[in-house]
Write an enzyme that holds these catalytic residues in place. Structure first.
Site, PDB file in Angstrom:
ATOM      1  N   THR A   1      -8.752  -7.611 -20.244  1.00  0.00           N
ATOM      2  CA  THR A   1      -9.611  -6.472 -20.353  1.00  0.00           C
ATOM      3  C   THR A   1      -9.770  -5.588 -19.234  1.00  0.00           C
ATOM      4  O   THR A   1      -9.061  -6.051 -18.183  1.00  0.00           O
ATOM      5  CB  THR A   1     -11.027  -7.394 -20.383  1.00  0.00           C
ATOM      6  OG1 THR A   1     -11.333  -8.067 -21.527  1.00  0.00           O
ATOM      7  CG2 THR A   1     -12.070  -6.324 -20.366  1.00  0.00           C
TER       8      THR A   1
ATOM      9  N   GLY B   1     -16.627 -10.045 -28.286  1.00  0.00           N
ATOM     10  CA  GLY B   1     -16.640 -10.878 -27.077  1.00  0.00           C
ATOM     11  C   GLY B   1     -17.743 -10.276 -26.115  1.00  0.00           C
ATOM     12  O   GLY B   1     -18.651  -9.560 -26.593  1.00  0.00           O
TER      13      GLY B   1
ATOM     14  N   THR C   1     -14.311  -9.977 -16.926  1.00  0.00           N
ATOM     15  CA  THR C   1     -13.243 -10.097 -17.631  1.00  0.00           C
ATOM     16  C   THR C   1     -12.992 -11.635 -17.699  1.00  0.00           C
ATOM     17  O   THR C   1     -13.572 -12.599 -16.681  1.00  0.00           O
ATOM     18  CB  THR C   1     -11.660  -9.369 -17.111  1.00  0.00           C
ATOM     19  OG1 THR C   1     -11.550 -10.156 -15.626  1.00  0.00           O
ATOM     20  CG2 THR C   1     -12.109  -8.192 -16.926  1.00  0.00           C
TER      21      THR C   1
HETATM   22  N1  ASP Z   1     -13.678 -10.860 -21.917  1.00  0.00           N
HETATM   23  C1  ASP Z   1     -13.062 -10.612 -22.989  1.00  0.00           C
HETATM   24  C2  ASP Z   1     -13.558 -11.207 -24.224  1.00  0.00           C
HETATM   25  O1  ASP Z   1     -13.879 -12.348 -24.239  1.00  0.00           O
HETATM   26  C3  ASP Z   1     -11.544 -10.784 -22.764  1.00  0.00           C
HETATM   27  C4  ASP Z   1     -10.893 -10.854 -21.451  1.00  0.00           C
HETATM   28  O2  ASP Z   1     -11.634 -10.228 -20.419  1.00  0.00           O
HETATM   29  O3  ASP Z   1      -9.871 -11.448 -20.996  1.00  0.00           O
HETATM   30  O4  ASP Z   1     -13.168 -10.474 -25.242  1.00  0.00           O
END
Ligand code: ASP
Length: 354
Positions: free
Chosen positions: A203, A233, A254
């Site tokens: 992200t 998410g 993230t």
């Molecule tokens: N937080 C994001 C999600 O859960 C993914 C990520 O940040 O890696 O969709």
């Protein structure tokens, strides 16, 4: 700092210190009062071009939200980044579904889209939701129709590279179904068998503060690789993947979104800052909340620690900043004092040798 938050913080620090792995603080606690002398822009590691772009725009007089969005647009449009926008790893049906949200500190407004298909820049659609509707969040088909009405170009977001990753995942994740991997594996770019199946969270969060102490933030993602279609998410959820309060600062996350949603992650960071914690202290505080609330055995290692990672990023309206992770090893992007660079996260636990 209130008694409660101070005690909470010291308990947190004591628990961390007991593990012997409290990293060197990257926190700029010196800037606790007043406003910064120039822009301060923080982002995840893959946002190094975003921090550069946003700081340049803010220095030229741009609004903090326009600047951070323009910054993350670079990565949303980049087919080589498999975690955001165009080129993102798709859901289990092979369809790329994007989540994003924005918050504008000066006007206390927010906009968000979730499970958006076929548009490379969900952050810009989220900004339109904020500016051109009476709502905060649009999802799925409704979000697509809204984007279409505003003239956003529609494209197939699944690049050949992402399609091949997805197909390899599909053909290899079970030997009880009818999908068979090729007898001779495809050759990768170096002429050797390419067997990688990237599976990740990924992200961009990007938050900024300008010389007037105005703050804004954006979070944008293609979410969890091969997710169940419709899975949303933390990234588009105001208070989870992003929270901005003009009296305090901006924070985002993230990593494993489910853990951030359950703890109202970014909001927890901002509330801790409101009660006197520095950005780094506040990020660690929110991470500790995640550790405390991860009760499921399948999500914990033998030693009880989470088997996943979450990272928080925060900038105060005085220009103090900090980034923290559950596990050591990563870096975040920061533009402050006229330089654009990566800095190591402060963390809860030293990552074990593989
Ligand atoms: N937080 C994001 C999600 O859960 C993914 C990520 O940040 O890696 O969709």
């Amino acid at each position: 700092m209130t008694n409660l938050s101070r005690r909470d913080f010291f308990q947190s620090t004591a628990a961390i210190a007991a593990t012997g792995v409290l990293a060197a603080a990257t926190d700029t606690t010196k800037a606790q009062t007043g406003t910064p002398s120039g822009p301060v822009v923080i982002s995840s590691a893959n946002g190094i071009r975003a921090t550069d772009k946003a700081a340049t725009m803010i220095r030229a007089g741009a609004d903090t939200l326009d600047a951070v969005i323009a910054g993350v647009n670079i990565v949303e449009r980049d087919p080589e980044d498999n975690s955001v926008g165009y080129g993102g790893i798709p859901n289990e049906d092979g369809v790329v579904e994007l989540d994003a949200c924005v918050m504008h500190g000066p006007t206390c407004r927010a906009g968000s889209v979730a499970s958006l298909r076929n548009i490379k820049t969900p952050s810009l659609v989220a900004q339109k939701v904020m500016e051109r509707t009476d709502h905060v969040m649009l999802v799925g088909d409704g979000a697509s129709r809204f984007a279409r009405a505003h003239g956003f170009e529609e494209t197939n977001l699944l690049t050949e590279k992402a399609r091949k990753h997805w197909l390899r995942w599909l053909e290899n994740h079970s030997n009880q179904d009818d999908w068979l991997p090729p007898e001779v594996p495809d050759k990768g770019q170096h002429g050797t068998a390419d067997l990688t199946v990237p599976f990740h969270y990924g992200t961009i969060n990007c938050c900024a503060c300008n010389e007037k102490g105005e703050v804004s933030g954006v979070t944008t993602t293609s979410g969890l690789s091969y997710k169940i279609p419709g899975r949303v998410g933390d990234s588009p959820i105001i208070g989870a993947g992003l929270y901005v309060d003009r009296h305090v600062g901006a924070a985002g996350s993230t990593g494993r979104g489910e853990a951030v949603i359950k703890t109202c992650g970014a909001h927890t960071v901002i509330e801790a800052m409101r009660h006197g914690m520095s950005p780094t202290e506040a990020c660690l505080h929110a991470l500790k909340r995640i550790v405390d609330t991860t009760t499921e055995k399948r999500l914990r290692r033998k030693d009880g620690r989470p088997n996943f990672d979450v990272k928080f990023y925060a900038v105060s309206n005085t220009g103090a900043y900090g980034g923290a992770a559950i596990w050591s090893g990563g870096k975040f992007s920061i533009n402050q004092g006229g330089t654009n660079r990566h800095e190591p996260y402060t963390y809860l636990y030293e990552r074990p040798e593989p």
